[in-house]
Design a protein around this motif. Structure first.
Motif, PDB file in Angstrom:
ATOM      1  N   GLY A  19       0.779  -1.225   0.000  1.00  0.00           N
ATOM      2  CA  GLY A  19       0.000   0.000   0.000  1.00  0.00           C
ATOM      3  C   GLY A  19       0.815   1.283   0.000  1.00  0.00           C
ATOM      4  O   GLY A  19       0.258   2.373   0.120  1.00  0.00           O
ATOM      5  N   GLN A  20       2.127   1.172  -0.153  1.00  0.00           N
ATOM      6  CA  GLN A  20       2.987   2.360  -0.175  1.00  0.00           C
ATOM      7  C   GLN A  20       3.883   2.327  -1.404  1.00  0.00           C
ATOM      8  O   GLN A  20       4.272   1.257  -1.875  1.00  0.00           O
ATOM      9  CB  GLN A  20       3.851   2.421   1.077  1.00  0.00           C
ATOM     10  CG  GLN A  20       3.066   2.579   2.349  1.00  0.00           C
ATOM     11  CD  GLN A  20       3.986   2.751   3.554  1.00  0.00           C
ATOM     12  OE1 GLN A  20       5.203   2.857   3.437  1.00  0.00           O
ATOM     13  NE2 GLN A  20       3.393   2.780   4.732  1.00  0.00           N
ATOM     14  N   ILE A  21       4.232   3.522  -1.899  1.00  0.00           N
ATOM     15  CA  ILE A  21       5.172   3.615  -3.008  1.00  0.00           C
ATOM     16  C   ILE A  21       6.553   3.274  -2.457  1.00  0.00           C
ATOM     17  O   ILE A  21       7.111   4.001  -1.627  1.00  0.00           O
ATOM     18  CB  ILE A  21       5.180   5.023  -3.639  1.00  0.00           C
ATOM     19  CG1 ILE A  21       3.787   5.400  -4.154  1.00  0.00           C
ATOM     20  CG2 ILE A  21       6.222   5.101  -4.759  1.00  0.00           C
ATOM     21  CD1 ILE A  21       3.245   4.510  -5.234  1.00  0.00           C
ATOM     22  N   ALA A  22       7.107   2.156  -2.910  1.00  0.00           N
ATOM     23  CA  ALA A  22       8.419   1.707  -2.449  1.00  0.00           C
ATOM     24  C   ALA A  22       9.532   2.272  -3.315  1.00  0.00           C
ATOM     25  O   ALA A  22      10.665   2.410  -2.851  1.00  0.00           O
ATOM     26  CB  ALA A  22       8.483   0.185  -2.454  1.00  0.00           C
ATOM     27  N   ASP A  23       9.216   2.588  -4.569  1.00  0.00           N
ATOM     28  CA  ASP A  23      10.237   3.114  -5.468  1.00  0.00           C
ATOM     29  C   ASP A  23       9.560   3.646  -6.721  1.00  0.00           C
ATOM     30  O   ASP A  23       8.420   3.283  -7.024  1.00  0.00           O
ATOM     31  CB  ASP A  23      11.235   2.018  -5.834  1.00  0.00           C
ATOM     32  CG  ASP A  23      12.487   2.582  -6.465  1.00  0.00           C
ATOM     33  OD1 ASP A  23      12.872   3.715  -6.131  1.00  0.00           O
ATOM     34  OD2 ASP A  23      13.076   1.893  -7.313  1.00  0.00           O
ATOM     35  N   LYS A  24      10.292   4.480  -7.450  1.00  0.00           N
ATOM     36  CA  LYS A  24       9.767   4.961  -8.725  1.00  0.00           C
ATOM     37  C   LYS A  24      10.896   5.514  -9.571  1.00  0.00           C
ATOM     38  O   LYS A  24      11.950   5.903  -9.057  1.00  0.00           O
ATOM     39  CB  LYS A  24       8.691   6.031  -8.519  1.00  0.00           C
ATOM     40  CG  LYS A  24       9.165   7.306  -7.879  1.00  0.00           C
ATOM     41  CD  LYS A  24       8.002   8.268  -7.699  1.00  0.00           C
ATOM     42  CE  LYS A  24       8.453   9.510  -6.950  1.00  0.00           C
ATOM     43  NZ  LYS A  24       7.336  10.446  -6.804  1.00  0.00           N
ATOM     44  N   CYS A  25      10.671   5.507 -10.870  1.00  0.00           N
ATOM     45  CA  CYS A  25      11.532   6.160 -11.853  1.00  0.00           C
ATOM     46  C   CYS A  25      10.640   7.128 -12.617  1.00  0.00           C
ATOM     47  O   CYS A  25       9.540   6.761 -13.023  1.00  0.00           O
ATOM     48  CB  CYS A  25      12.136   5.149 -12.817  1.00  0.00           C
ATOM     49  SG  CYS A  25      13.453   4.160 -12.134  1.00  0.00           S
ATOM     50  N   THR A  26      11.135   8.327 -12.819  1.00  0.00           N
ATOM     51  CA  THR A  26      10.343   9.378 -13.445  1.00  0.00           C
ATOM     52  C   THR A  26      10.751   9.594 -14.908  1.00  0.00           C
ATOM     53  O   THR A  26      11.776   9.085 -15.356  1.00  0.00           O
ATOM     54  CB  THR A  26      10.527  10.706 -12.694  1.00  0.00           C
ATOM     55  OG1 THR A  26      11.905  11.097 -12.811  1.00  0.00           O
ATOM     56  CG2 THR A  26      10.144  10.569 -11.225  1.00  0.00           C
ATOM     57  N   ALA A  27       9.968  10.382 -15.617  1.00  0.00           N
ATOM     58  CA  ALA A  27      10.276  10.705 -17.011  1.00  0.00           C
ATOM     59  C   ALA A  27      11.592  11.469 -17.116  1.00  0.00           C
ATOM     60  O   ALA A  27      12.300  11.349 -18.114  1.00  0.00           O
ATOM     61  CB  ALA A  27       9.136  11.507 -17.625  1.00  0.00           C
ATOM     62  N   GLU A  28      11.931  12.231 -16.080  1.00  0.00           N
ATOM     63  CA  GLU A  28      13.186  12.985 -16.093  1.00  0.00           C
ATOM     64  C   GLU A  28      14.397  12.059 -15.928  1.00  0.00           C
ATOM     65  O   GLU A  28      15.493  12.384 -16.366  1.00  0.00           O
ATOM     66  CB  GLU A  28      13.207  14.035 -14.972  1.00  0.00           C
ATOM     67  CG  GLU A  28      12.174  15.130 -15.109  1.00  0.00           C
ATOM     68  CD  GLU A  28      10.774  14.669 -14.716  1.00  0.00           C
ATOM     69  OE1 GLU A  28       9.812  15.145 -15.357  1.00  0.00           O
ATOM     70  OE2 GLU A  28      10.629  13.830 -13.796  1.00  0.00           O
TER      71      GLU A  28
END
Length: 191
Positions: A19-28
């Protein structure tokens, strides 16, 4: 072009765990890798195969398709003496329950670990992957797909193309993962 073996892929993603954002990669700073060379979890690569730039994706990987279940044999007791400085003094600053540390195995390779319990003579550490036992929920978008060059296929991606985010993409990061605290990324490399 569609994602197929030996294609260079750049993508954004969010990894939701418990239920939590553990990681992400963005467009930048997208995650970049060569499909089919083992940079990501096999089921991750399978889930995005056939997609093209601009396509969105969302899929879930079970623990078996991600990092496996927690293995009780990978929860070990080490002598507290293993945590000394060159002068032989115990490094109490490292021995904080719940903290992520990096150990070194008998081959000199780094091994991410989590300190579970510190006693007067032992330290209980968990060397399971930080995402072991977790259901991984990915969503994102394919930013770019192109054929890899012969040089990229021989040497891998380098410079700005290599990896992108510091999180869960395979060999995508140096340093500490924002999501799990492990060194070198957490969620997709299969390690």
């Amino acid at each position: 072009m569609k994602i197929e073996k030996n294609a260079v892929v750049a993508l954004t993603y969010e990894l939701n765990v418990d239920g939590q954002i553990a990681d992400k990669c963005t467009a930048e700073r997208p995650l970049s890798f060569i499909q089919g060379l083992g940079y990501l979890l096999p089921k991750f690569e399978e889930a995005i195969a056939g997609l093209s730039a601009g396509d969105k994706f969302a899929f879930t990987l079970s623990p078996a398709d991600g990092y496996g279940e927690v293995d009780p044999e990978r929860i070990i007791d080490l002598p507290i003496a293993a945590f000394t400085d060159p002068e032989g003094k115990i490094r109490h600053d490292l021995l904080i329950e719940g903290s992520a540390i990096t150990l070194v195995n008998q081959f000199g390779q780094p091994v991410p670990a989590k300190i579970l319990k510190v006693s007067s003579d032992t330290v209980k550490v968990d060397v399971n992957h930080p995402m072991a036992g977790k259901t991984l929920n990915f969503s994102g978008e394919i930013v770019e797909v192109r054929a890899a060059t012969e040089k990229e296929l021989k040497e891998g991606l380098h410079g700005e193309l290599a990896g992108g985010c510091s999180g869960c993409g395979g060999h995508c990061g140096e340093g500490e993962c924002e999501g799990c605290g492990s060194e070198g990324g957490c969620g997709s490399c299969g390690e």
